[in-house]
Enzyme design. Sequence first.
Site, short mmCIF file in Angstrom:
data_model
loop_
_atom_site.label_atom_id
_atom_site.label_comp_id
_atom_site.label_asym_id
_atom_site.label_seq_id
_atom_site.Cartn_x
_atom_site.Cartn_y
_atom_site.Cartn_z
N GLU A 18 -54.41 125.12 -25.84
CA GLU A 18 -53.44 126.22 -25.82
C GLU A 18 -53.37 126.79 -27.23
O GLU A 18 -53.19 126.04 -28.20
CB GLU A 18 -52.05 125.70 -25.43
CG GLU A 18 -51.94 125.25 -23.99
CD GLU A 18 -50.53 124.74 -23.64
OE1 GLU A 18 -49.99 125.19 -22.63
OE2 GLU A 18 -49.99 123.89 -24.36
N ASN A 25 -47.07 121.87 -20.65
CA ASN A 25 -46.03 120.85 -20.61
C ASN A 25 -44.75 121.35 -19.96
O ASN A 25 -43.94 120.56 -19.48
CB ASN A 25 -45.75 120.31 -22.02
CG ASN A 25 -46.83 119.32 -22.43
OD1 ASN A 25 -47.55 118.79 -21.58
ND2 ASN A 25 -46.97 119.08 -23.71
N HIS A 85 -52.98 123.54 -29.42
CA HIS A 85 -52.57 122.33 -28.70
C HIS A 85 -53.68 121.78 -27.82
O HIS A 85 -54.02 122.36 -26.78
CB HIS A 85 -51.32 122.66 -27.86
CG HIS A 85 -50.77 121.49 -27.12
ND1 HIS A 85 -50.23 121.58 -25.86
CD2 HIS A 85 -50.67 120.18 -27.47
CE1 HIS A 85 -49.84 120.38 -25.47
NE2 HIS A 85 -50.10 119.53 -26.42
N SER A 127 -47.00 118.86 -29.43
CA SER A 127 -46.92 119.01 -27.97
C SER A 127 -45.64 119.72 -27.57
O SER A 127 -45.57 120.32 -26.50
CB SER A 127 -46.87 117.65 -27.28
OG SER A 127 -47.99 116.92 -27.55
P1 NAD Z 1 -50.91 109.09 -33.71
O1 NAD Z 1 -49.70 108.29 -34.01
O2 NAD Z 1 -52.03 108.45 -32.96
O3 NAD Z 1 -51.52 109.64 -35.09
C1 NAD Z 1 -50.75 110.23 -36.09
C2 NAD Z 1 -51.48 110.00 -37.40
O4 NAD Z 1 -50.82 110.77 -38.40
C3 NAD Z 1 -51.44 108.54 -37.87
O5 NAD Z 1 -52.75 108.09 -38.13
C4 NAD Z 1 -50.60 108.59 -39.15
O6 NAD Z 1 -51.02 107.66 -40.13
C5 NAD Z 1 -50.84 110.02 -39.61
N1 NAD Z 1 -49.82 110.53 -40.52
C6 NAD Z 1 -48.48 110.38 -40.45
N2 NAD Z 1 -47.88 111.04 -41.46
C7 NAD Z 1 -48.87 111.65 -42.18
C8 NAD Z 1 -48.89 112.49 -43.32
N3 NAD Z 1 -47.77 112.83 -43.94
N4 NAD Z 1 -50.07 112.92 -43.77
C9 NAD Z 1 -51.21 112.58 -43.16
N5 NAD Z 1 -51.27 111.78 -42.08
C10 NAD Z 1 -50.10 111.33 -41.58
O7 NAD Z 1 -50.39 110.41 -32.98
P2 NAD Z 1 -51.20 111.35 -31.96
O8 NAD Z 1 -51.02 110.85 -30.59
O9 NAD Z 1 -52.57 111.58 -32.48
O10 NAD Z 1 -50.34 112.69 -32.07
C11 NAD Z 1 -50.44 113.59 -33.13
C12 NAD Z 1 -49.84 114.90 -32.75
O11 NAD Z 1 -50.50 115.41 -31.60
C13 NAD Z 1 -48.36 114.86 -32.39
O12 NAD Z 1 -47.74 116.04 -32.81
C14 NAD Z 1 -48.39 114.78 -30.88
O13 NAD Z 1 -47.21 115.29 -30.28
C15 NAD Z 1 -49.56 115.68 -30.58
N6 NAD Z 1 -50.20 115.46 -29.28
C16 NAD Z 1 -50.38 114.21 -28.82
C17 NAD Z 1 -51.00 114.02 -27.59
C18 NAD Z 1 -51.23 112.64 -27.05
O14 NAD Z 1 -51.43 112.52 -25.82
N7 NAD Z 1 -51.27 111.62 -27.86
C19 NAD Z 1 -51.45 115.13 -26.85
C20 NAD Z 1 -51.29 116.40 -27.38
C21 NAD Z 1 -50.66 116.55 -28.61
#
Ligand code: NAD
Length: 507
Positions: free
Chosen positions: A155, A193, A143, A122
């Site tokens: 995006e 963002n 994104h 993000s």
């Molecule tokens: P989350 O914590 O729900 O999920 C992350 C997952 O990654 C977990 O299941 C974890 O076990 C796994 N993980 C961690 N290290 C790992 C590795 N080395 N190999 C494989 N898996 C691994 O997080 P999320 O909310 O899904 O966010 C993920 C990404 O998306 C981040 O970069 C976040 O900034 C981005 N994002 C999040 C949102 C949101 O609203 N949650 C929106 C847009 C983008």
Amino acid sequence: MGTSDTPTVGIVGAGAMGRGIAQVAATGGCKVLLHDARSDATDEALTFIGGMVDRAAEKERMTVEAAEEAKRLLTKAEGIDAFAECDVVIEAVSEDMGLKAKVFAALEAATDEACILASNTSSLSITRLAAACSHPERVAGFHFFNPVPLMPLVEVIAGVRTEPSVIDRLVELGKVMGRTPVRVADAPGFLVNQVGRGYTLEATNLVAEGVAAFVDVDRIMRDAAGFRMGPFELLDLTALDVTHPASIEIYEQSYHEPRFRPAMLMGQRMQAGLLGRKTKQGHYAYVDGKQQRPEEPEAPGFEGGTFWVEPGEDAAALQEIVRASGAELDEGERPAGDSIILIAPLGLDASTHAARAGQDPERTVAVDPLFGFKGRRTVMQTIVTRPEVMRKAHAMLAQDGMPVTPIKDSPGFVAQRIIAMISAIGASVAQNAIATPEDIDRAVKLGLNYPNGPLEFADTLGPARIVQILEGMSDCTGDPRYRTGPWLRRRAALGVSATTVEPAPRA
Ligand code: NAD
């Protein structure tokens, strides 16, 4: 490998985002390999997606066959090595540059050179992420927004060294996944963002300055400006421990651009653990997941009074409100000795406006004209307005049943300040060629659910009015955060649309 229309997609990270991306990829017909460092997280995600597509079929939003096909296309990948057959891999692990760099290094080793490596980050820099790779030209941002199946925007972000064909292929994949892709150049917070900072940071600054309470800012932005959620409801939903660190990241990446300066109050509330819905206490309390919205105090009883309206663009509408209320309208050229003075400034605080216009500040009350006095009226005092003058003005403005919010003095009330900041940031996104004006408006509406895009807001309200508001804010505060910037200034000066694109100088 998949076909060119339906590539084979690998997804690393099966959390909130990874599973959503996997779902839309599979329902779009892509073969999907899903991997998470926690094996049970992948199992949970596959079960979750299965449940989602089955429910969609039950509700006849997709056929049973399509749901079965989506489930068949989804596979668990035990390790990253399984991604050797992928055309595209989307990384969706936690928001941590060190962690993501390690994942990208492993992906480079595991995949064919033609495979695109995309990150769902993000706020981290795509260029920086790519620079850690031996083939930065195949790295891009992809994104998505949460919850992915319900948020159509994606995006597609080009780092400095990303190959244009990689962006083209991701745009096509986004469409296959049923999304609306927008092309964005790598920038702090990308497009959406970055613009979103205008809403939540300016709202928090207003509260920190004591202009209005959280709940009042939310009411004004919902009822007058037409936003689906107030900025503080939104912050409670996204959680301060996500939003505030993202603000810091955007501020640092932009080398301390004042428009993105994080709000101290937001940092303090995060440190205090008032994160939002997930901790049951943010700007609102949450009981059984339900927001506890304080009841709105009743308007004071109508006491009549005599009101004089300062001449100007919005005077006729305000005079009509006075007449309809049953109060007396002072139609003199200057206000009579005991008349309450109504002003409708743009960008100026009530005290400065009264002083410049030579009006008695103790009898002066400002009403925000930006949204035509509809939806909700914001009434603002000077720093010396007498309390009974505010009370009478509040009661008069509420006579037709319109909700009224009284606030302390502020250059640009509440809505003017927030809308002007959203427009100013949107305009700087356009000026810096991060995205096209059309995509800026489209992406902000789809990604943030705003009633208008930032340039559309400027066009609907008038680019010259937005410039006037920004100049007033800038003048009153001396804060470079409120500077206008060349994009809006030029379009306002020429009286053309805020979406006007300057042609290339070499024909
Ligand atoms: P989350 O914590 O729900 O999920 C992350 C997952 O990654 C977990 O299941 C974890 O076990 C796994 N993980 C961690 N290290 C790992 C590795 N080395 N190999 C494989 N898996 C691994 O997080 P999320 O909310 O899904 O966010 C993920 C990404 O998306 C981040 O970069 C976040 O900034 C981005 N994002 C999040 C949102 C949101 O609203 N949650 C929106 C847009 C983008």
